[in-house]
Write an enzyme that holds these catalytic residues in place. Structure first.
Site, PDB file in Angstrom:
ATOM      1  N   ARG A 155       0.494  -0.970   0.268  1.00  0.00           N
ATOM      2  CA  ARG A 155       0.105  -0.257  -0.159  1.00  0.00           C
ATOM      3  C   ARG A 155       1.125   1.229   0.227  1.00  0.00           C
ATOM      4  O   ARG A 155       1.687   1.678   0.345  1.00  0.00           O
ATOM      5  CB  ARG A 155      -1.212  -0.065   1.091  1.00  0.00           C
ATOM      6  CG  ARG A 155      -1.914   1.589   1.656  1.00  0.00           C
ATOM      7  CD  ARG A 155      -2.675   1.457   2.680  1.00  0.00           C
ATOM      8  NE  ARG A 155      -3.981   0.314   1.496  1.00  0.00           N
ATOM      9  CZ  ARG A 155      -4.943   0.423   2.466  1.00  0.00           C
ATOM     10  NH1 ARG A 155      -5.005   1.160   3.629  1.00  0.00           N
ATOM     11  NH2 ARG A 155      -6.475  -0.459   1.946  1.00  0.00           N
ATOM     12  N   HIS A 199      -7.536   1.034  -6.703  1.00  0.00           N
ATOM     13  CA  HIS A 199      -7.586  -0.189  -5.428  1.00  0.00           C
ATOM     14  C   HIS A 199      -8.201  -0.957  -5.920  1.00  0.00           C
ATOM     15  O   HIS A 199      -9.785  -1.694  -5.434  1.00  0.00           O
ATOM     16  CB  HIS A 199      -7.980   0.431  -4.096  1.00  0.00           C
ATOM     17  CG  HIS A 199      -8.015  -0.512  -2.537  1.00  0.00           C
ATOM     18  ND1 HIS A 199      -7.307  -1.302  -2.858  1.00  0.00           N
ATOM     19  CD2 HIS A 199      -8.615   0.002  -1.709  1.00  0.00           C
ATOM     20  CE1 HIS A 199      -7.565  -1.019  -1.198  1.00  0.00           C
ATOM     21  NE2 HIS A 199      -8.709  -0.500  -0.740  1.00  0.00           N
ATOM     22  N   GLN A 217      -9.928  -4.336  -3.253  1.00  0.00           N
ATOM     23  CA  GLN A 217     -11.545  -3.799  -3.013  1.00  0.00           C
ATOM     24  C   GLN A 217     -12.641  -3.955  -3.758  1.00  0.00           C
ATOM     25  O   GLN A 217     -13.235  -4.438  -3.856  1.00  0.00           O
ATOM     26  CB  GLN A 217     -10.812  -2.254  -2.345  1.00  0.00           C
ATOM     27  CG  GLN A 217     -12.340  -1.333  -1.921  1.00  0.00           C
ATOM     28  CD  GLN A 217     -12.818  -2.285  -0.436  1.00  0.00           C
ATOM     29  OE1 GLN A 217     -12.115  -2.554   0.369  1.00  0.00           O
ATOM     30  NE2 GLN A 217     -14.043  -3.440  -0.303  1.00  0.00           N
ATOM     31  N   ASP A 256     -17.346   6.307  -1.317  1.00  0.00           N
ATOM     32  CA  ASP A 256     -16.218   6.227  -0.390  1.00  0.00           C
ATOM     33  C   ASP A 256     -15.995   7.533   0.448  1.00  0.00           C
ATOM     34  O   ASP A 256     -16.673   8.700   0.328  1.00  0.00           O
ATOM     35  CB  ASP A 256     -15.359   6.328  -1.692  1.00  0.00           C
ATOM     36  CG  ASP A 256     -13.258   5.326  -0.767  1.00  0.00           C
ATOM     37  OD1 ASP A 256     -13.537   6.090   0.945  1.00  0.00           O
ATOM     38  OD2 ASP A 256     -13.131   5.613  -1.491  1.00  0.00           O
ATOM     39  N   CYS A 260     -15.878   1.041   0.955  1.00  0.00           N
ATOM     40  CA  CYS A 260     -15.025   0.402   1.099  1.00  0.00           C
ATOM     41  C   CYS A 260     -14.593   0.311   2.704  1.00  0.00           C
ATOM     42  O   CYS A 260     -13.522  -0.483   3.279  1.00  0.00           O
ATOM     43  CB  CYS A 260     -14.035   0.755   0.689  1.00  0.00           C
ATOM     44  SG  CYS A 260     -13.104   2.223   0.544  1.00  0.00           S
ATOM     45  N   ARG A 300     -12.788  -8.813   1.246  1.00  0.00           N
ATOM     46  CA  ARG A 300     -11.148  -8.559   0.601  1.00  0.00           C
ATOM     47  C   ARG A 300     -10.616 -10.034   0.839  1.00  0.00           C
ATOM     48  O   ARG A 300      -9.892 -10.094   0.634  1.00  0.00           O
ATOM     49  CB  ARG A 300     -10.849  -7.511   1.917  1.00  0.00           C
ATOM     50  CG  ARG A 300     -11.764  -6.230   1.406  1.00  0.00           C
ATOM     51  CD  ARG A 300     -11.284  -5.783   0.052  1.00  0.00           C
ATOM     52  NE  ARG A 300      -9.452  -5.594   0.401  1.00  0.00           N
ATOM     53  CZ  ARG A 300      -8.729  -4.239   0.999  1.00  0.00           C
ATOM     54  NH1 ARG A 300      -9.152  -3.666   1.641  1.00  0.00           N
ATOM     55  NH2 ARG A 300      -7.647  -4.468   0.575  1.00  0.00           N
TER      56      ARG A 300
HETATM   57  N1  NVA Z   1     -10.315   6.070  -0.932  1.00  0.00           N
HETATM   58  C1  NVA Z   1      -9.804   5.510   0.560  1.00  0.00           C
HETATM   59  C2  NVA Z   1     -10.218   4.429  -0.521  1.00  0.00           C
HETATM   60  C3  NVA Z   1      -9.552   3.661   1.955  1.00  0.00           C
HETATM   61  C4  NVA Z   1      -9.918   2.206   1.977  1.00  0.00           C
HETATM   62  C5  NVA Z   1      -8.457   6.420  -0.032  1.00  0.00           C
HETATM   63  O1  NVA Z   1      -7.279   6.026  -0.429  1.00  0.00           O
HETATM   64  O2  NVA Z   1      -8.025   6.247   1.356  1.00  0.00           O
END
Ligand code: NVA
Length: 314
Positions: free
Chosen positions: A102, A129, A132, A225, A265, A293
């Site tokens: 990440r 992502h 997800q 989100d 998510c 997930r």
């Molecule tokens: N768009 C959000 C997703 C978190 C899982 C972020 O990047 O923080």
């Protein structure tokens, strides 16, 4: 042999994506059916940004595949600061069977993949992502049946990793994907164009719709989100001012299909991008989505380590 990676949603062909979802469903029913990481082999889980679901679901999934999850704190390692991405990749690749990362830039992830010598999995970048999005698709399939032809609408920051991944993954699945965000928060034209291109081969469609109510109309699945993705905290105030009309509240939900599903998510900010009534209401399947997930990521890891585990998609 060159390692196979999962850096973008469209690293999986439509057939592969369907087969991965089939395998995920099988692993959900039989968690110990595959011992792809028996040994135990190590999977490096590397985090440059906060995490709860991703760390927990990968650690649990790696363990269920017979492996050992080695968590690496990106801040301690100083990837790209204390040591180049390429050197980090060479080191981690000698200690692990796969690397899950990440981080911020998608280009860093690509560099990791170029030098690691083992499969690299995108556990969220600023741009995408994909794990997800796969979990979202699995959740829709479980609750609403076959994906092709279903309409999925994303409301909020349509330039975010989630909007981009849902465009690509949804188009790959043959879904009709609509994303809607305020001006300045609309999808990267290259991502949208790629989704349109994929949709042309799967019978789906991909579109950015300016008006949120129009985007939500008749949708089978409504997704939102946070308005403030990780790394964008400094923009919180400016964003809060423009996103109000994109809130997923009861009125917006009622614009969707009668039995529309609600996905998020997480983490969710009740009263901001989604109301508590909707998030905690009967159409919301966010806890299944969070659980899924683990199942999709196990399927992805198993498939990257041995493509032979994927059967013919149903
Ligand atoms: N768009 C959000 C997703 C978190 C899982 C972020 O990047 O923080």
């Amino acid at each position: 042999m060159t390692a196979r990676h999962f850096l973008r949603d469209d690293d999986l062909s439509p057939q592969e994506q369907a087969a991965v979802l089939d395998l995920a469903l099988r692993l959900k029913a039989e968690p110990f059916a595959l011992a792809s990481l028996a040994g135990p082999q190590v999977v490096a889980l590397v985090f440059d940004k906060p995490t709860l679901r991703t760390q927990a679901s990968f650690a649990a999934g790696v363990a269920e595949l017979g492996g050992f999850p080695m968590t690496v704190d990106g801040a301690l390692a100083g990837i790209g600061v204390r040591e180049s991405v390429a050197d980090t990749a060479r080191v981690l690749g000698r200690q692990s069977a796969a690397i899950v990362w990440r981080t911020f830039a998608q280009s860093s992830l690509e560099e990791m993949a170029a030098y690691a010598g083992v499969p690299v999995v995108n556990a969220l970048t600023d741009e995408l992502h994909p794990c997800q999005a796969l979990a979202d698709l699995l959740t829709v399939r479980e609750h609403r049946g076959p994906l092709p032809g279903q309409t999925l609408t994303f409301l909020g920051d349509a330039a975010s990793n989630m909007a981009h991944s849902l465009l690509l993954a949804g188009a790959t699945a043959g879904m009709h994907v609509r994303v809607s965000g305020p001006e300045g928060y609309r999808p990267d034209p290259a991502m949208l164009a790629r989704a349109v291109e994929i949709a042309g081969t799967t019978g789906g469609s991909a579109i950015s719709v300016d008006d949120p109510a129009e985007a939500a109309a008749g949708a089978d699945v409504l997704v939102t989100d946070t308005w403030i993705s990780m790394g964008r905290e400094a923009e919180a105030e400016a964003r809060a001012e423009v996103f109000g009309a994109w809130r997923l509240d009861q009125a917006m939900l009622e614009r969707g299909a009668d039995d529309a599903l609600v996905l998020h998510c997480l983490p969710a900010y009740r009263g901001k991008e989604i109301t508590a009534e909707v998030l905690d209401g009967p159409r919301s399947v966010v806890w299944d989505e969070a659980e899924n997930r683990r199942h999709v990521q196990k399927a992805v890891l198993a498939a990257l380590l041995d493509p032979g585990v994927l059967g013919e998609p149903t």
